[in-house]
Scaffold this motif. Sequence first.
Motif, PDB file in Angstrom:
ATOM      1  N   HIS A  69     -50.333 -10.263   8.664  1.00  0.00           N
ATOM      2  CA  HIS A  69     -48.955  -9.802   8.536  1.00  0.00           C
ATOM      3  C   HIS A  69     -48.287 -10.426   7.308  1.00  0.00           C
ATOM      4  O   HIS A  69     -47.601  -9.730   6.549  1.00  0.00           O
ATOM      5  CB  HIS A  69     -48.176 -10.167   9.801  1.00  0.00           C
ATOM      6  N   ARG A 112     -45.622  -4.036  13.311  1.00  0.00           N
ATOM      7  CA  ARG A 112     -46.751  -4.197  12.383  1.00  0.00           C
ATOM      8  C   ARG A 112     -47.532  -5.463  12.714  1.00  0.00           C
ATOM      9  O   ARG A 112     -48.768  -5.472  12.674  1.00  0.00           O
ATOM     10  CB  ARG A 112     -46.239  -4.211  10.932  1.00  0.00           C
ATOM     11  N   LEU A 113     -46.811  -6.540  13.034  1.00  0.00           N
ATOM     12  CA  LEU A 113     -47.493  -7.756  13.511  1.00  0.00           C
ATOM     13  C   LEU A 113     -48.230  -7.461  14.810  1.00  0.00           C
ATOM     14  O   LEU A 113     -49.371  -7.920  15.010  1.00  0.00           O
ATOM     15  CB  LEU A 113     -46.469  -8.873  13.714  1.00  0.00           C
ATOM     16  N   THR A 161     -39.571 -11.288   9.500  1.00  0.00           N
ATOM     17  CA  THR A 161     -39.904 -10.842  10.850  1.00  0.00           C
ATOM     18  C   THR A 161     -39.594 -11.932  11.863  1.00  0.00           C
ATOM     19  O   THR A 161     -40.049 -13.073  11.715  1.00  0.00           O
ATOM     20  CB  THR A 161     -41.398 -10.490  10.935  1.00  0.00           C
TER      21      THR A 161
END
Length: 392
Positions: A385, A291-292, A350
């Motif tokens: 993010h 996603r980042l 993350t």
Amino acid sequence: MNEERPVQVDTDFPGGNAVIEHVGADRIELRPDLRDTLGDWFYWCIRVRGAAGRDLTVQVRRDAGPGIGVRGPAVSKDGGRHWTWLGADAVTGDEFTLSVPEHAAELRLSFGMSYTAEHLERFLTANAAHSALERGLLTRSDRGRRVDLLRLGNLHGTQDRRVLLTCRHHACEMMASHVLEGLMAEVLSGVAEYAHWLREHVEFVVVPVVDVDGVARGDQGKNRAPHDHARDYGPEGGLYPETRAISQLIEDTGRFDAVLDLHCPNVAGPTNQRGYFVGSEGAENWDAVQRLAAALEEETAAGPLPYRRADDLPFGTAWNGPANYISRDGRDIPLTSLDAFLADRVDVGTHAVFEFPYADAHGAEVDDASARAFGVALARSLSLHLAERNRD
């Protein structure tokens, strides 16, 4: 026969590295100084004096792989402060040729665009009075050098998010430092809306140079015997005060919503001419990294350096497998990276390793300026993010 005196070549400066095998009036032969490196690696950096007005040929010998990058060597005419690529056209095999300007008292030639404590000090001095930057001491190195711990962004204890950034676990991977400086400068600027959001909502904790001794001495750092800083976080770790201090920092500080460890890839590998995330073993974290990555791909689409998610290296792909995390000194002991060390921590969100190329990204030129611009895109991507995580 050329009767001119040999030029003067040395490595007696921060970041200097080479075994000088021959120096003549118009020819230099060298190889990277591997010192305590297990196997072969490619970093070198020399100072050349007394060569004004001459045409020089420089040979860089290696046992395996190239010793000259895809854009030729980096050249500095101001003592390593600014660098340019000589260009691939100047390279033939393991040699390159350059014409030294008539008034050049000194040149520095290197595999890459050096970033040492001097560069970091200039950045910190320029921002010393900034209210959103705090300089502290993480620890002292084995040789007594200062290991900086920087805090920037929201320093008042009211932050919504916290991010840990580390760089130079491998001393020679200098281009990652230019990225990190660009990211930090963008956060401190607070000009763009997202940069202002980062300043207001996020505390960045930064270890800008992990292996400070290696950077100062011009070490490879990669595959240092018995293992390097980047593999010093597990049961067989704790060799280095820097990594012990980072481990303790994570234990003491608690929650980090993102941890990003910046590196540069092997110049000889098929993954060199691109930037990419290195996949962790855990599927849930890799999904978060992707996603980042999606945000970073979009942010770099119009920038000087492209990043493509298709270039990422999931765990179990190419070199990114269990064999990469085994000691190379004959003991075959499993070793632990920072990313793996964080895998089972419920207070860490993350976490990822990002490999940034030395000279070329899909045909686009990587230099100090474009690397800093990439750092700006990375800052923007982190803001998206982290805001997304805040909504989860």
